[in-house]
Design a protein around this motif. Structure first.
Motif, mmCIF file in Angstrom:
data_model
loop_
_atom_site.group_PDB
_atom_site.id
_atom_site.type_symbol
_atom_site.label_atom_id
_atom_site.label_comp_id
_atom_site.label_asym_id
_atom_site.label_seq_id
_atom_site.Cartn_x
_atom_site.Cartn_y
_atom_site.Cartn_z
ATOM 1 N N UNK A 19 5.534 68.742 21.252
ATOM 2 C CA UNK A 19 4.177 69.290 21.149
ATOM 3 C C UNK A 19 3.912 69.884 19.776
ATOM 4 N N UNK A 20 4.879 70.586 19.222
ATOM 5 C CA UNK A 20 4.718 71.193 17.902
ATOM 6 C C UNK A 20 4.581 70.116 16.840
ATOM 7 N N UNK A 21 5.401 69.091 16.905
ATOM 8 C CA UNK A 21 5.337 68.004 15.932
ATOM 9 C C UNK A 21 4.012 67.253 16.043
ATOM 10 N N UNK A 22 3.558 66.989 17.256
ATOM 11 C CA UNK A 22 2.289 66.288 17.452
ATOM 12 C C UNK A 22 1.113 67.132 16.950
ATOM 13 N N UNK A 23 1.149 68.435 17.214
ATOM 14 C CA UNK A 23 0.088 69.318 16.737
ATOM 15 C C UNK A 23 0.053 69.362 15.217
ATOM 16 N N UNK A 24 1.219 69.459 14.603
ATOM 17 C CA UNK A 24 1.281 69.466 13.140
ATOM 18 C C UNK A 24 0.790 68.146 12.566
ATOM 19 N N UNK A 25 1.126 67.038 13.199
ATOM 20 C CA UNK A 25 0.679 65.728 12.714
ATOM 21 C C UNK A 25 -0.842 65.602 12.812
ATOM 22 N N UNK A 26 -1.431 66.054 13.923
ATOM 23 C CA UNK A 26 -2.888 65.990 14.056
ATOM 24 C C UNK A 26 -3.585 66.917 13.070
ATOM 25 N N UNK A 27 -2.992 68.073 12.798
ATOM 26 C CA UNK A 27 -3.571 68.998 11.836
ATOM 27 C C UNK A 27 -3.534 68.414 10.425
ATOM 28 N N UNK A 28 -2.417 67.833 10.044
ATOM 29 C CA UNK A 28 -2.310 67.199 8.723
ATOM 30 C C UNK A 28 -3.286 66.040 8.611
ATOM 31 N N UNK A 29 -3.415 65.260 9.659
ATOM 32 C CA UNK A 29 -4.348 64.127 9.650
ATOM 33 C C UNK A 29 -5.798 64.604 9.502
ATOM 34 N N UNK A 30 -6.154 65.681 10.179
ATOM 35 C CA UNK A 30 -7.510 66.217 10.088
ATOM 36 C C UNK A 30 -7.787 66.787 8.706
ATOM 37 N N UNK A 31 -6.804 67.446 8.115
ATOM 38 C CA UNK A 31 -6.985 68.004 6.771
ATOM 39 C C UNK A 31 -7.121 66.884 5.744
ATOM 40 N N UNK A 32 -6.306 65.855 5.854
ATOM 41 C CA UNK A 32 -6.373 64.744 4.892
ATOM 42 C C UNK A 32 -7.661 63.943 5.013
ATOM 43 N N UNK A 33 -8.209 63.825 6.212
ATOM 44 C CA UNK A 33 -9.436 63.044 6.385
ATOM 45 C C UNK A 33 -10.675 63.845 6.013
ATOM 46 N N UNK A 34 -10.519 65.152 5.803
ATOM 47 C CA UNK A 34 -11.647 65.979 5.410
ATOM 48 C C UNK A 34 -12.436 66.531 6.579
ATOM 49 N N UNK A 35 -11.908 66.465 7.762
ATOM 50 C CA UNK A 35 -12.626 66.934 8.945
ATOM 51 C C UNK A 35 -12.813 68.448 8.942
#
Length: 57
Positions: A19-35
């Motif tokens: 869960x921690x790894x998945x949350x971190x991955x989604x957070x990084x993806x959202x930051x990189x996409x500019x969301x």
């Protein structure tokens, strides 16, 4: 009778780590996409959506 304490504790730790790894991955993806780059923009966009289109009734 077998002691399954270590097995159950280890499986819960693995699940929490996933869960921690998945949350971190989604957070990084959202930051990189500019969301999450400009969180003030939607309210200003809503203000401009209500402008008249040229002809009023």
């Amino acid at each position: 009778m077998a002691d399954y304490t270590w097995t159950s504790v280890l499986s819960i730790y693995v699940l929490m780590a996933c869960f921690v790894v998945a949350t971190a991955a989604f957070l990084v993806r959202a930051i990189r996409s500019g969301a999450v780059a400009d969180d003030e923009a939607p309210k200003f966009r809503m203000l401009h959506d209500d402008e008249p289109c040229g002809r009023e009734r």
